[in-house]
Design a protein around this motif. Structure first.
Motif, mmCIF file in Angstrom:
data_model
loop_
_atom_site.group_PDB
_atom_site.id
_atom_site.type_symbol
_atom_site.label_atom_id
_atom_site.label_comp_id
_atom_site.label_asym_id
_atom_site.label_seq_id
_atom_site.Cartn_x
_atom_site.Cartn_y
_atom_site.Cartn_z
ATOM 1 N N UNK A 219 0.815 -1.264 0.108
ATOM 2 C CA UNK A 219 0.035 0.007 0.022
ATOM 3 C C UNK A 219 0.968 1.149 0.009
ATOM 4 N N UNK A 220 0.514 2.146 -0.648
ATOM 5 C CA UNK A 220 0.888 3.571 -0.368
ATOM 6 C C UNK A 220 0.287 4.385 0.493
ATOM 7 N N UNK A 221 -0.828 4.288 0.945
ATOM 8 C CA UNK A 221 -1.638 4.963 1.892
ATOM 9 C C UNK A 221 -2.409 4.023 2.847
ATOM 10 N N UNK A 222 -2.110 4.447 3.950
ATOM 11 C CA UNK A 222 -3.083 3.358 5.136
ATOM 12 C C UNK A 222 -4.023 4.365 5.596
ATOM 13 N N UNK A 223 -5.377 3.876 5.170
ATOM 14 C CA UNK A 223 -6.641 4.660 5.256
ATOM 15 C C UNK A 223 -7.461 3.885 6.092
ATOM 16 N N UNK A 224 -7.883 4.020 7.387
ATOM 17 C CA UNK A 224 -8.999 3.383 8.016
ATOM 18 C C UNK A 224 -10.227 3.692 7.264
ATOM 19 N N UNK A 225 -11.535 2.951 7.538
ATOM 20 C CA UNK A 225 -12.520 3.057 6.896
ATOM 21 C C UNK A 225 -13.154 4.602 7.264
ATOM 22 N N UNK A 226 -12.774 5.127 8.322
ATOM 23 C CA UNK A 226 -13.520 6.163 8.851
ATOM 24 C C UNK A 226 -12.978 7.544 8.034
ATOM 25 N N UNK A 227 -11.683 7.726 7.822
ATOM 26 C CA UNK A 227 -10.903 8.870 7.237
ATOM 27 C C UNK A 227 -11.378 8.869 5.758
ATOM 28 N N UNK A 228 -12.216 7.780 5.330
ATOM 29 C CA UNK A 228 -12.094 7.814 3.580
ATOM 30 C C UNK A 228 -13.251 8.953 3.426
ATOM 31 N N UNK A 229 -14.279 9.176 4.467
ATOM 32 C CA UNK A 229 -15.124 10.359 4.246
ATOM 33 C C UNK A 229 -14.367 11.879 3.968
ATOM 34 N N UNK A 230 -13.363 11.965 4.670
ATOM 35 C CA UNK A 230 -12.762 13.171 4.658
ATOM 36 C C UNK A 230 -11.744 13.109 3.450
ATOM 37 N N UNK A 231 -11.216 11.936 3.073
ATOM 38 C CA UNK A 231 -9.964 11.729 2.114
ATOM 39 C C UNK A 231 -10.564 12.064 0.608
ATOM 40 N N UNK A 232 -11.924 11.470 0.371
ATOM 41 C CA UNK A 232 -12.214 11.429 -0.894
ATOM 42 C C UNK A 232 -13.492 12.143 -1.305
ATOM 43 N N UNK A 233 -13.938 13.281 -0.260
ATOM 44 C CA UNK A 233 -14.998 14.229 -0.697
ATOM 45 C C UNK A 233 -14.848 14.741 -1.928
ATOM 46 N N UNK A 234 -13.764 15.241 -2.284
ATOM 47 C CA UNK A 234 -13.539 15.988 -3.781
ATOM 48 C C UNK A 234 -13.815 14.867 -4.754
ATOM 49 N N UNK A 235 -13.136 13.830 -4.796
ATOM 50 C CA UNK A 235 -13.535 12.763 -5.643
ATOM 51 C C UNK A 235 -14.591 12.282 -5.909
ATOM 52 N N UNK A 236 -15.443 12.211 -4.967
ATOM 53 C CA UNK A 236 -17.072 11.794 -4.809
ATOM 54 C C UNK A 236 -17.842 12.755 -5.421
ATOM 55 N N UNK A 237 -17.200 14.248 -5.329
ATOM 56 C CA UNK A 237 -18.123 15.292 -5.516
ATOM 57 C C UNK A 237 -18.898 16.050 -4.524
ATOM 58 N N UNK A 238 -18.660 15.393 -3.196
ATOM 59 C CA UNK A 238 -19.603 16.114 -2.130
ATOM 60 C C UNK A 238 -18.585 16.685 -1.257
#
Length: 254
Positions: A219-238
């Protein structure tokens, strides 16, 4: 990064995420050295956790980093993992310069210059190892800002892009760049955070991190499930909704 068989130095690990991760990695068959400023805390850790190495280091001080690196490498020549854990977080009001300039400078020194200096102190040694890892520590706030901690957010965004850039330079070498991206975790990083119901329990966070390292060694990034809401907001469009939700629900967001 392999989950076991490493020799790991974690400066900034006398409490919170750093210490919990150090103990979890030791339990998985690694030799672990923790670093911190306060000698009494290091002595307590060594007494309570046999086998843990300790080194005094102030990551805000370039001379201290250089001295500690010499000590670590002399005592642990098989060192192959560096975790740049040390960090600080302060609430700031940028409408009042007198109230934020000192903390902003301290935050950048600790959270950005500290990791840069640590990597510089160990990188030649790590490049000589057959399998080495530099683990940087950013944050979910590198991707979605908490309005009351501007310098912290900026420092962690800097660490994210630094990790991305340095990884490109080490492509094809024995050195991996692994970025740990915590969400809010129940530690003493901010006053009251240990009891913040919106923060992730420390033991749950560490267990998920160790599981991810074990199951995703490349892996390049260690992301627990809970951080993905913050991590991918821009990619999701929200992204705008994520920013609003974070700053409405977090007690430090007022």
């Amino acid at each position: 990064m392999n989950i076991s068989g490493n020799t790991i130095f974690i400066p900034g690990s006398t409490s919170g995420i750093g210490l919990a991760l150090a103990l979890a990695l030791q339990a998985r068959g690694n030799t672990v050295i923790v670093g911190g400023r306060r000698a009494e805390l290091l002595e307590q850790i060594a007494a309570r956790h046999p086998g843990i190495g300790t080194v005094q280091i102030d990551t805000t001080d370039a001379a201290s980093i250089a001295s500690a690196a010499k000590q670590v490498l002399a005592g642990y020549p098989d060192l192959n993992v560096l975790v740049t854990m040390a960090g600080v977080m302060h609430i700031e009001d940028w409408r009042r310069p007198a109230s934020f300039l000192t903390t902003a400078e301290s935050t950048i020194t600790t959270n950005v210059l500290g990791p840069i200096r640590l990597i510089a102190a160990f990188v030649e040694h790590l490049q000589a190892q057959s399998d080495a890892t530099i683990m940087t520590v950013s944050s979910g706030l590198a991707f979605t800002p908490l309005k009351v901690t501007p310098s912290y957010n900026a420092s962690k965004a800097a660490i994210h892009l630094l990790s991305e850039s340095v990884r490109l330079q080490f492509a094809g070498t024995s050195v991996k760049i692994l970025e740990l991206e915590p969400p809010s975790v129940r530690t003493a990083l901010l006053p009251g955070q240990e009891d913040n119901e919106h923060a992730m329990p420390l033991d749950e966070f560490i267990a998920e991190v160790v599981s991810l390292i074990e199951t995703q060694p490349d892996a390049r990034e260690i992301q627990v499930e809970r951080v993905k809401y913050l991590r991918y907001g821009e990619a999701r469009g929200d992204y705008e909704q994520v920013v609003e939700t974070l700053n409405h629900s977090d007690p430090h967001g007022e």
